[in-house]
Design a protein around this motif. Sequence first.
Motif, short mmCIF file in Angstrom:
data_model
loop_
_atom_site.label_atom_id
_atom_site.label_comp_id
_atom_site.label_asym_id
_atom_site.label_seq_id
_atom_site.Cartn_x
_atom_site.Cartn_y
_atom_site.Cartn_z
N ASN A 379 -14.92 -10.11 12.60
CA ASN A 379 -15.26 -9.75 11.21
C ASN A 379 -14.34 -10.53 10.29
OD1 ASN A 379 -16.00 -8.67 8.81
ND2 ASN A 379 -15.70 -6.52 9.38
N ASP A 381 -14.16 -10.73 7.01
CA ASP A 381 -13.64 -9.94 5.86
C ASP A 381 -12.46 -9.08 6.27
OD1 ASP A 381 -15.56 -11.06 4.28
OD2 ASP A 381 -17.01 -9.43 4.58
N LYS A 385 -8.58 -9.31 4.90
CA LYS A 385 -7.87 -8.13 4.39
C LYS A 385 -6.60 -7.89 5.17
CE LYS A 385 -12.01 -5.81 2.65
NZ LYS A 385 -12.92 -4.63 2.77
N GLY A 447 -8.99 -6.48 -2.74
CA GLY A 447 -10.14 -5.97 -1.98
C GLY A 447 -9.78 -4.86 -1.05
#
Length: 482
Positions: A379, A381, A385, A447
């Motif tokens: 993943n 994203d 993060k 985010g």
Amino acid sequence: MKFIIFATLAQIIGPVVTVLIVLFSLLAFVVVRIRKCPSDKILVVYGKVGNNTDGTSKSSLCMHGGTKFIIPFIQAYQFLDLTPMSIQVDLTNALSKQNIRIDVPSRFTVGISTETGVMQNAAERLLGLKMNEIQELAKDIIFGQLRLVIATMDIEEINTDRDKFLEAVSGNVETELKKIGLRLINVNVTDINDESGYIAALGKEAAAKAINDAKKTVAEKNRDGSIGEANAVRDQRIQVAEANSKAIEGENKSLGDISKTNALRREIEAESLRRAMVAEKVAAAKALEDSYLAEQNAELARAAREKATQEADILVKVEIDKQRVVINAEAIAEETRRKARGEADAIFARLDAQARGSLEILSKQAEGFKQIVNAANDNPDAAVKMLIADKLEKLVGIQVEAIKNLKFDKITVWDSGSKDGTTSTANFASSLMKSIPPMKELFDMAGLELPKYLGTEKEIKIEDVKPEVTKPEVVKETPKTK
């Protein structure tokens, strides 16, 4: 076990050896039947040798040189020797055209011919004969043809025109010899005699005629000699008299010419003496003038040489200095080029090392990011993060460091207020406080979501900020920053 192996080998080798023996025997048989024809012989193969153009069988096959395979049981072979044969032919009492008998001793050289058709005749008529038998056969043919030629010619023609006689003999004998496979190589007639003495009489007649002709020639030559001698004496006397008269006339004329030439000579001598004296004076003056001019030219040349020497010294020095400057300039240029090349190589090496280092760092970072993505279950994203969360503490520290050393010794604000009841000072303090983003906003920008147990955002009221307000007349602003 060994016996079985030997028996097997014997069974294998036996047929092979038999085949080899058969092949070797066939090869030896073929080699034995091949015949080579030497250059001094003719190979005659007889038996079954083929057919002629008219369909009849050939009697033999003749070869001069080369090789031939002789078929066994069908063909056989023999050789004909090409060695020349010398035959002594002592012809006596041969009747000439004039019915006079003469003796013609001669020697003929014959041999077997290598001509295609004639070789076939030799194979058919001479094969198997011995050398003396062939000589006797050729001798008989020569005797007959020699008598025939003599019968068609006169004794004078035979005796005087030997070439014609030999040509006739060669033609007739050659034609007949070819019929049995021979060829005529040479004819040598040693002498020609007759019993009646006709040839001797011809010789005496020719000798007497030659003697008489010689005596006549001698007498005519003696007569011509006497007449020529008398004519020569007469011509001598006439020519001597003419020569004497011409000599006297020439002497007189020569004396007159001598007198004239003497007078002319004296005149010429006097004129020459005068011219010589004038020429001496002129030459002396000219020599003196030339000496002065030579001295002047010498001085001018010396001055020019001195000037040229000085100019040469100056020019040589200038040229040397010029060459030195050029050499120094070339050396400096070469040193500059060498230094520039060294600096360029160093810069290139440094940049190449930096590029290699950056490439290595980026490669390692890409490799690490790939592992982080794999750890985040592929993943991207979540992986980003995770990276931001890892660097969040450092980012907050950088923001704090931005205003940590900002100090205010004293702030004096002149504020006239605003329509909504707030003051400019309060607005400034509020803006100053809001310039540091809270942790929640920082998480929002990254985010991320701030955990609930860390608390919630608390709104800062303007009233809580109570700046010091003084009179407008004493507004001072003295910030000090480090």
